[in-house]
Design a protein around this motif. Structure first.
Motif, PDB file in Angstrom:
ATOM      1  N   SER A 137      36.506  32.897   6.226  1.00 54.06           N
ATOM      2  CA  SER A 137      36.467  33.785   5.063  1.00 54.06           C
ATOM      3  C   SER A 137      36.319  35.262   5.416  1.00 54.06           C
ATOM      4  O   SER A 137      36.313  36.113   4.531  1.00 54.06           O
ATOM      5  CB  SER A 137      35.354  33.363   4.111  1.00 54.06           C
ATOM      6  OG  SER A 137      34.098  33.523   4.752  1.00 54.06           O
ATOM      7  N   ILE A 138      36.230  35.589   6.701  1.00 52.21           N
ATOM      8  CA  ILE A 138      36.082  36.983   7.134  1.00 52.21           C
ATOM      9  C   ILE A 138      37.190  37.877   6.582  1.00 52.21           C
ATOM     10  O   ILE A 138      36.970  39.042   6.280  1.00 52.21           O
ATOM     11  CB  ILE A 138      36.040  37.082   8.688  1.00 52.21           C
ATOM     12  CG1 ILE A 138      35.751  38.515   9.139  1.00 52.21           C
ATOM     13  CG2 ILE A 138      37.341  36.614   9.307  1.00 52.21           C
ATOM     14  CD1 ILE A 138      34.355  38.966   8.875  1.00 52.21           C
ATOM     15  N   PHE A 139      38.389  37.318   6.398  1.00 54.54           N
ATOM     16  CA  PHE A 139      39.515  38.113   5.914  1.00 54.54           C
ATOM     17  C   PHE A 139      39.364  38.489   4.443  1.00 54.54           C
ATOM     18  O   PHE A 139      40.055  39.371   3.959  1.00 54.54           O
ATOM     19  CB  PHE A 139      40.831  37.347   6.108  1.00 54.54           C
ATOM     20  CG  PHE A 139      41.071  36.956   7.541  1.00 54.54           C
ATOM     21  CD1 PHE A 139      41.377  37.910   8.495  1.00 54.54           C
ATOM     22  CD2 PHE A 139      40.971  35.636   7.936  1.00 54.54           C
ATOM     23  CE1 PHE A 139      41.594  37.560   9.819  1.00 54.54           C
ATOM     24  CE2 PHE A 139      41.187  35.270   9.258  1.00 54.54           C
ATOM     25  CZ  PHE A 139      41.494  36.236  10.203  1.00 54.54           C
ATOM     26  N   PHE A 140      38.455  37.817   3.740  1.00 58.26           N
ATOM     27  CA  PHE A 140      38.328  37.998   2.301  1.00 58.26           C
ATOM     28  C   PHE A 140      36.959  38.531   1.880  1.00 58.26           C
ATOM     29  O   PHE A 140      36.646  38.557   0.706  1.00 58.26           O
ATOM     30  CB  PHE A 140      38.598  36.665   1.589  1.00 58.26           C
ATOM     31  CG  PHE A 140      39.886  36.032   2.026  1.00 58.26           C
ATOM     32  CD1 PHE A 140      41.103  36.529   1.602  1.00 58.26           C
ATOM     33  CD2 PHE A 140      39.874  34.963   2.902  1.00 58.26           C
ATOM     34  CE1 PHE A 140      42.293  35.964   2.019  1.00 58.26           C
ATOM     35  CE2 PHE A 140      41.060  34.379   3.328  1.00 58.26           C
ATOM     36  CZ  PHE A 140      42.265  34.888   2.888  1.00 58.26           C
ATOM     37  N   SER A 168      52.896  29.659  -5.681  1.00 61.31           N
ATOM     38  CA  SER A 168      52.618  30.574  -6.794  1.00 61.31           C
ATOM     39  C   SER A 168      51.131  30.547  -7.150  1.00 61.31           C
ATOM     40  O   SER A 168      50.499  31.595  -7.320  1.00 61.31           O
ATOM     41  CB  SER A 168      53.468  30.176  -7.996  1.00 61.31           C
ATOM     42  OG  SER A 168      53.077  30.885  -9.133  1.00 61.31           O
ATOM     43  N   MET A 169      50.577  29.364  -7.244  1.00 58.75           N
ATOM     44  CA  MET A 169      49.144  29.237  -7.561  1.00 58.75           C
ATOM     45  C   MET A 169      48.282  29.773  -6.416  1.00 58.75           C
ATOM     46  O   MET A 169      47.248  30.390  -6.654  1.00 58.75           O
ATOM     47  CB  MET A 169      48.794  27.774  -7.857  1.00 58.75           C
ATOM     48  CG  MET A 169      49.479  27.223  -9.113  1.00 58.75           C
ATOM     49  SD  MET A 169      49.173  28.222 -10.594  1.00 58.75           S
ATOM     50  CE  MET A 169      47.441  27.968 -10.821  1.00 58.75           C
ATOM     51  N   LEU A 170      48.712  29.548  -5.186  1.00 54.78           N
ATOM     52  CA  LEU A 170      47.987  30.056  -4.024  1.00 54.78           C
ATOM     53  C   LEU A 170      47.918  31.580  -4.070  1.00 54.78           C
ATOM     54  O   LEU A 170      46.866  32.174  -3.833  1.00 54.78           O
ATOM     55  CB  LEU A 170      48.673  29.581  -2.735  1.00 54.78           C
ATOM     56  CG  LEU A 170      48.077  30.049  -1.421  1.00 54.78           C
ATOM     57  CD1 LEU A 170      46.665  29.502  -1.234  1.00 54.78           C
ATOM     58  CD2 LEU A 170      48.970  29.612  -0.261  1.00 54.78           C
ATOM     59  N   LEU A 171      49.029  32.226  -4.409  1.00 54.54           N
ATOM     60  CA  LEU A 171      49.047  33.679  -4.500  1.00 54.54           C
ATOM     61  C   LEU A 171      48.158  34.186  -5.630  1.00 54.54           C
ATOM     62  O   LEU A 171      47.496  35.228  -5.490  1.00 54.54           O
ATOM     63  CB  LEU A 171      50.481  34.191  -4.659  1.00 54.54           C
ATOM     64  CG  LEU A 171      51.370  34.011  -3.436  1.00 54.54           C
ATOM     65  CD1 LEU A 171      52.803  34.409  -3.738  1.00 54.54           C
ATOM     66  CD2 LEU A 171      50.844  34.799  -2.239  1.00 54.54           C
ATOM     67  N   ARG A 173      45.424  32.671  -6.649  1.00 50.36           N
ATOM     68  CA  ARG A 173      44.057  32.515  -6.141  1.00 50.36           C
ATOM     69  C   ARG A 173      43.722  33.603  -5.120  1.00 50.36           C
ATOM     70  O   ARG A 173      42.610  34.122  -5.097  1.00 50.36           O
ATOM     71  CB  ARG A 173      43.891  31.118  -5.512  1.00 50.36           C
ATOM     72  CG  ARG A 173      43.845  30.037  -6.563  1.00 50.36           C
ATOM     73  CD  ARG A 173      43.637  28.616  -6.041  1.00 50.36           C
ATOM     74  NE  ARG A 173      42.870  28.508  -4.838  1.00 50.36           N
ATOM     75  CZ  ARG A 173      43.311  27.890  -3.720  1.00 50.36           C
ATOM     76  NH1 ARG A 173      44.507  27.349  -3.680  1.00 50.36           N
ATOM     77  NH2 ARG A 173      42.544  27.808  -2.667  1.00 50.36           N
ATOM     78  N   LEU A 174      44.713  33.953  -4.296  1.00 46.53           N
ATOM     79  CA  LEU A 174      44.518  35.019  -3.305  1.00 46.53           C
ATOM     80  C   LEU A 174      44.213  36.338  -4.011  1.00 46.53           C
ATOM     81  O   LEU A 174      43.285  37.048  -3.647  1.00 46.53           O
ATOM     82  CB  LEU A 174      45.760  35.154  -2.430  1.00 46.53           C
ATOM     83  CG  LEU A 174      45.760  36.291  -1.409  1.00 46.53           C
ATOM     84  CD1 LEU A 174      44.620  36.123  -0.399  1.00 46.53           C
ATOM     85  CD2 LEU A 174      47.100  36.358  -0.693  1.00 46.53           C
ATOM     86  N   LYS A 175      44.990  36.628  -5.020  1.00 45.92           N
ATOM     87  CA  LYS A 175      44.774  37.869  -5.775  1.00 45.92           C
ATOM     88  C   LYS A 175      43.381  37.878  -6.423  1.00 45.92           C
ATOM     89  O   LYS A 175      42.676  38.894  -6.391  1.00 45.92           O
ATOM     90  CB  LYS A 175      45.852  38.015  -6.844  1.00 45.92           C
ATOM     91  CG  LYS A 175      45.780  39.320  -7.582  1.00 45.92           C
ATOM     92  CD  LYS A 175      46.919  39.442  -8.579  1.00 45.92           C
ATOM     93  CE  LYS A 175      46.799  40.737  -9.362  1.00 45.92           C
ATOM     94  NZ  LYS A 175      47.843  40.858 -10.372  1.00 45.92           N
ATOM     95  N   ALA A 176      42.975  36.749  -6.965  1.00 42.65           N
ATOM     96  CA  ALA A 176      41.653  36.661  -7.601  1.00 42.65           C
ATOM     97  C   ALA A 176      40.522  36.785  -6.580  1.00 42.65           C
ATOM     98  O   ALA A 176      39.478  37.366  -6.861  1.00 42.65           O
ATOM     99  CB  ALA A 176      41.531  35.332  -8.358  1.00 42.65           C
ATOM    100  N   LYS A 177      40.762  36.268  -5.378  1.00 42.06           N
ATOM    101  CA  LYS A 177      39.734  36.316  -4.324  1.00 42.06           C
ATOM    102  C   LYS A 177      39.522  37.745  -3.859  1.00 42.06           C
ATOM    103  O   LYS A 177      38.462  38.185  -3.576  1.00 42.06           O
ATOM    104  CB  LYS A 177      40.131  35.413  -3.177  1.00 42.06           C
ATOM    105  CG  LYS A 177      39.026  35.141  -2.185  1.00 42.06           C
ATOM    106  CD  LYS A 177      39.389  33.936  -1.355  1.00 42.06           C
ATOM    107  CE  LYS A 177      38.310  33.560  -0.408  1.00 42.06           C
ATOM    108  NZ  LYS A 177      37.209  32.845  -0.955  1.00 42.06           N
TER     109      LYS A 177
END
Length: 177
Positions: A137-140, A168-171, A173-177
């Protein structure tokens, strides 16, 4: 448009310069940050490929482009990426005629976790793991996620059907993270 913060879709034939359309603005942005003495460790660009072979090709390309830009760190974090530097170095030498990696090419997971690269290359399956595994999780973290500027989904035409929906869902979630 990319330099002005706009989302861009580039669709054209093989060998016509799609990669340059995203690499030039990324490298320009990182070089400007360096010139302003504001460049610190942390991902600025995440490049997602559908398979490791394409990620490996991009690493080779970056190796050539960034040979004279040691301040720009890059690395590939896939299932093939070794955890510790010693194992990664053995594998690297095996694949690269016993050559040593450039100082700015991070070749192990421990290197990238210790000091996240400016350009991180991965695939969508590993991105999922990076987002859910606490040790990755270091990247986030709040400190590192504030530096993100680009997310590139290269070869997006292969993401169709259920895989397209998952990515699409992964992206999202990435944006939300």
């Amino acid at each position: 448009k990319i330099n002005n913060g706009r989302n861009v879709v580039v669709s054209t034939g093989t060998g016509s310069g799609k990669t340059e359309c995203f690499l030039i603005p990324i490298l320009n942005s990182i070089i400007r940050e360096h010139e302003e003495n504001k460049l610190s460790p942390g991902v600025r660009a995440l490049i997602i490929y559908p398979m490791n072979a394409l990620a490996n090709d991009q690493i080779e390309r970056l190796r050539g482009l960034l040979r004279d830009y040691p301040e720009i760190k890059y690395g590939s974090y896939t299932g093939q990426t070794k955890h510790n530097y010693e194992d990664a170095l053995v594998e690297y030498k095996k694949l690269n005629n016993s050559e040593l990696p450039l100082d700015n090419e991070l070749i192990s997971r421990e290197q990238m976790k210790e000091s996240p690269p400016h350009i991180l290359i991965t695939n969508y399956a590993m991105l999922e793991y990076l987002m859910i595994r606490p040790q990755d999780s270091i990247f986030f973290t709040e400190e590192n996620s504030q530096k993100w500027k680009y997310i590139i989904l290269d070869e997006s035409h292969v993401y169709n059907g259920s895989t397209g929906i998952e990515v699409s869902m992964l992206l999202r979630r990435l944006k939300a993270k």
